[in-house]
Design an enzyme around this catalytic site. Structure first.
Site, PDB file in Angstrom:
ATOM      1  N   LYS A 158       0.823  -1.222   0.000  1.00 28.64           N
ATOM      2  CA  LYS A 158       0.000   0.000   0.000  1.00 28.64           C
ATOM      3  C   LYS A 158       0.853   1.266   0.000  1.00 28.64           C
ATOM      4  O   LYS A 158       0.575   2.194  -0.746  1.00 28.64           O
ATOM      5  CB  LYS A 158      -0.901   0.060   1.251  1.00 28.64           C
ATOM      6  CG  LYS A 158      -1.910  -1.038   1.373  1.00 28.64           C
ATOM      7  CD  LYS A 158      -2.868  -0.776   2.541  1.00 28.64           C
ATOM      8  CE  LYS A 158      -2.210  -0.705   3.900  1.00 28.64           C
ATOM      9  NZ  LYS A 158      -1.588  -1.961   4.370  1.00 28.64           N
ATOM     10  N   ARG A 200      -8.677   1.029   9.760  1.00 27.45           N
ATOM     11  CA  ARG A 200      -8.240  -0.332  10.078  1.00 27.45           C
ATOM     12  C   ARG A 200      -9.217  -1.049  10.992  1.00 27.45           C
ATOM     13  O   ARG A 200      -9.022  -2.231  11.278  1.00 27.45           O
ATOM     14  CB  ARG A 200      -6.902  -0.263  10.786  1.00 27.45           C
ATOM     15  CG  ARG A 200      -5.696  -0.569   9.908  1.00 27.45           C
ATOM     16  CD  ARG A 200      -4.484  -0.410  10.787  1.00 27.45           C
ATOM     17  NE  ARG A 200      -3.295  -1.065  10.426  1.00 27.45           N
ATOM     18  CZ  ARG A 200      -2.276  -0.500   9.764  1.00 27.45           C
ATOM     19  NH1 ARG A 200      -2.396   0.681   9.259  1.00 27.45           N
ATOM     20  NH2 ARG A 200      -1.168  -1.171   9.583  1.00 27.45           N
ATOM     21  N   ARG A 253      12.240  -2.573   8.976  1.00 29.78           N
ATOM     22  CA  ARG A 253      11.640  -1.606   9.896  1.00 29.78           C
ATOM     23  C   ARG A 253      11.678  -2.163  11.307  1.00 29.78           C
ATOM     24  O   ARG A 253      11.674  -3.376  11.493  1.00 29.78           O
ATOM     25  CB  ARG A 253      10.198  -1.348   9.459  1.00 29.78           C
ATOM     26  CG  ARG A 253       9.880   0.114   9.330  1.00 29.78           C
ATOM     27  CD  ARG A 253       8.584   0.299   8.627  1.00 29.78           C
ATOM     28  NE  ARG A 253       7.467  -0.260   9.364  1.00 29.78           N
ATOM     29  CZ  ARG A 253       6.221  -0.225   8.911  1.00 29.78           C
ATOM     30  NH1 ARG A 253       5.968   0.297   7.737  1.00 29.78           N
ATOM     31  NH2 ARG A 253       5.257  -0.736   9.637  1.00 29.78           N
ATOM     32  N   ARG A 255       0.922  -8.669  13.807  1.00 29.26           N
ATOM     33  CA  ARG A 255       0.274  -7.687  12.926  1.00 29.26           C
ATOM     34  C   ARG A 255      -0.650  -8.370  11.925  1.00 29.26           C
ATOM     35  O   ARG A 255      -1.724  -7.858  11.600  1.00 29.26           O
ATOM     36  CB  ARG A 255       1.318  -6.833  12.214  1.00 29.26           C
ATOM     37  CG  ARG A 255       1.852  -5.776  13.174  1.00 29.26           C
ATOM     38  CD  ARG A 255       3.093  -5.121  12.687  1.00 29.26           C
ATOM     39  NE  ARG A 255       2.923  -4.477  11.410  1.00 29.26           N
ATOM     40  CZ  ARG A 255       3.928  -4.266  10.582  1.00 29.26           C
ATOM     41  NH1 ARG A 255       5.137  -4.658  10.871  1.00 29.26           N
ATOM     42  NH2 ARG A 255       3.702  -3.656   9.452  1.00 29.26           N
TER      43      ARG A 255
HETATM   44  P1  AMP Z   1       1.675   0.773   8.864  1.00 33.26           P
HETATM   45  O1  AMP Z   1       2.835   1.642   8.536  1.00 33.26           O
HETATM   46  O2  AMP Z   1       0.401   1.236   8.223  1.00 33.26           O
HETATM   47  O3  AMP Z   1       1.940  -0.680   8.667  1.00 33.26           O
HETATM   48  O4  AMP Z   1       1.415   0.951  10.455  1.00 33.26           O
HETATM   49  C1  AMP Z   1       2.407   0.619  11.411  1.00 33.26           C
HETATM   50  C2  AMP Z   1       1.763   0.510  12.791  1.00 33.26           C
HETATM   51  O5  AMP Z   1       1.162   1.755  13.141  1.00 33.26           O
HETATM   52  C3  AMP Z   1       0.628  -0.508  12.898  1.00 33.26           C
HETATM   53  O6  AMP Z   1       1.120  -1.816  13.168  1.00 33.26           O
HETATM   54  C4  AMP Z   1      -0.182   0.058  14.061  1.00 33.26           C
HETATM   55  O7  AMP Z   1       0.447  -0.203  15.306  1.00 33.26           O
HETATM   56  C5  AMP Z   1      -0.072   1.560  13.817  1.00 33.26           C
HETATM   57  N1  AMP Z   1      -1.174   2.069  12.943  1.00 33.26           N
HETATM   58  C6  AMP Z   1      -1.064   2.608  11.702  1.00 33.26           C
HETATM   59  N2  AMP Z   1      -2.269   2.957  11.217  1.00 33.26           N
HETATM   60  C7  AMP Z   1      -3.170   2.628  12.159  1.00 33.26           C
HETATM   61  C8  AMP Z   1      -4.580   2.709  12.255  1.00 33.26           C
HETATM   62  N3  AMP Z   1      -5.325   3.199  11.246  1.00 33.26           N
HETATM   63  N4  AMP Z   1      -5.167   2.259  13.395  1.00 33.26           N
HETATM   64  C9  AMP Z   1      -4.449   1.763  14.416  1.00 33.26           C
HETATM   65  N5  AMP Z   1      -3.118   1.638  14.398  1.00 33.26           N
HETATM   66  C10 AMP Z   1      -2.472   2.069  13.282  1.00 33.26           C
END
Ligand code: AMP
Length: 184
Positions: free
Chosen positions: A13, A88, A129, A140
């Site tokens: 994404k 989410r 990361r 996750r």
């Molecule tokens: P991402 O970069 O989108 O994979 O997000 C990394 C981490 O940030 C996730 O594993 C969550 O802990 C947190 N996170 C990001 N977006 C959300 C969201 N919309 N709701 C809740 N936690 C989020």
């Protein structure tokens, strides 16, 4: 054009949303990037969010909804946006719906990037990361299955829903996405 990119962690994404931003000149809005920036800046919100992110849990809805609300109200979003990693949860999707209604806006496309789970694990293990160690990755993906995958079904029933395979080269995937967004 207001677009949501749906898909599991590792589906691509972020990469695709950034390419769409370049191509269509509308901002990519990633809650993950915003939370990582807040953590880097050591703001209270960032430090609080990090407690959840470290273990692969979702950050509480109020925090991410607040971030999105602020961002969508900015002038740069007036011609559209690409949401990447938000919503989410069902409650985030409801909050988004209400926010958009208040501003007289709607989602033009909710696009699901579909990638099989074995491929997701391979990709996430290959990233470097901080939250990409094996235990966090499994958590996750479980959190995704439990809390976010049902949202795909919620959007699937709408006219704005599209689905593409997130396999193949980055360019091939982008071409498919570009076709959808160009037609909006
Ligand atoms: P991402 O970069 O989108 O994979 O997000 C990394 C981490 O940030 C996730 O594993 C969550 O802990 C947190 N996170 C990001 N977006 C959300 C969201 N919309 N709701 C809740 N936690 C989020």
């Amino acid at each position: 054009m207001n677009v949501i990119l749906l898909g599991a962690p590792g589906a691509g994404k972020g990469t695709q949303a950034k390419m769409l931003q370049e191509r269509f000149k509308i901002p990519q809005i990633s809650t993950g990037d915003m939370l990582r920036a807040a953590k880097g800046a050591k703001t209270p919100l960032g430090l609080e969010a990090d407690k959840y992110m470290k273990t692969g849990k979702l950050v509480p809805d109020e925090i991410v909804v607040g971030l999105i609300e602020e961002r969508l109200a900015q002038p740069e979003c007036k011609n559209g946006f690409i949401l990447d990693g938000f919503p989410r949860t069902a409650s985030q999707a409801e909050a988004l719906q209400k926010m958009l209604e208040r501003h007289g806006k709607k989602i033009d496309a909710a696009i699901n990037l579909h990638v099989p789970e074995e491929e997701l694990i391979k990709r996430l293990l290959g990233r470097k990361r901080e939250d990409d160690n094996e235990k966090t990755i499994r958590n996750r993906l479980k959190v995704y299955q439990d809390q976010t995958a049902p949202l795909v079904e919620f959007y699937r029933n709408r006219d704005s829903f599209r689905e593409i395979k997130g396999l193949g080269s980055i360019e091939e995937i982008f071409q498919n996405l570009e076709k959808i967004v160009s037609s909006l």
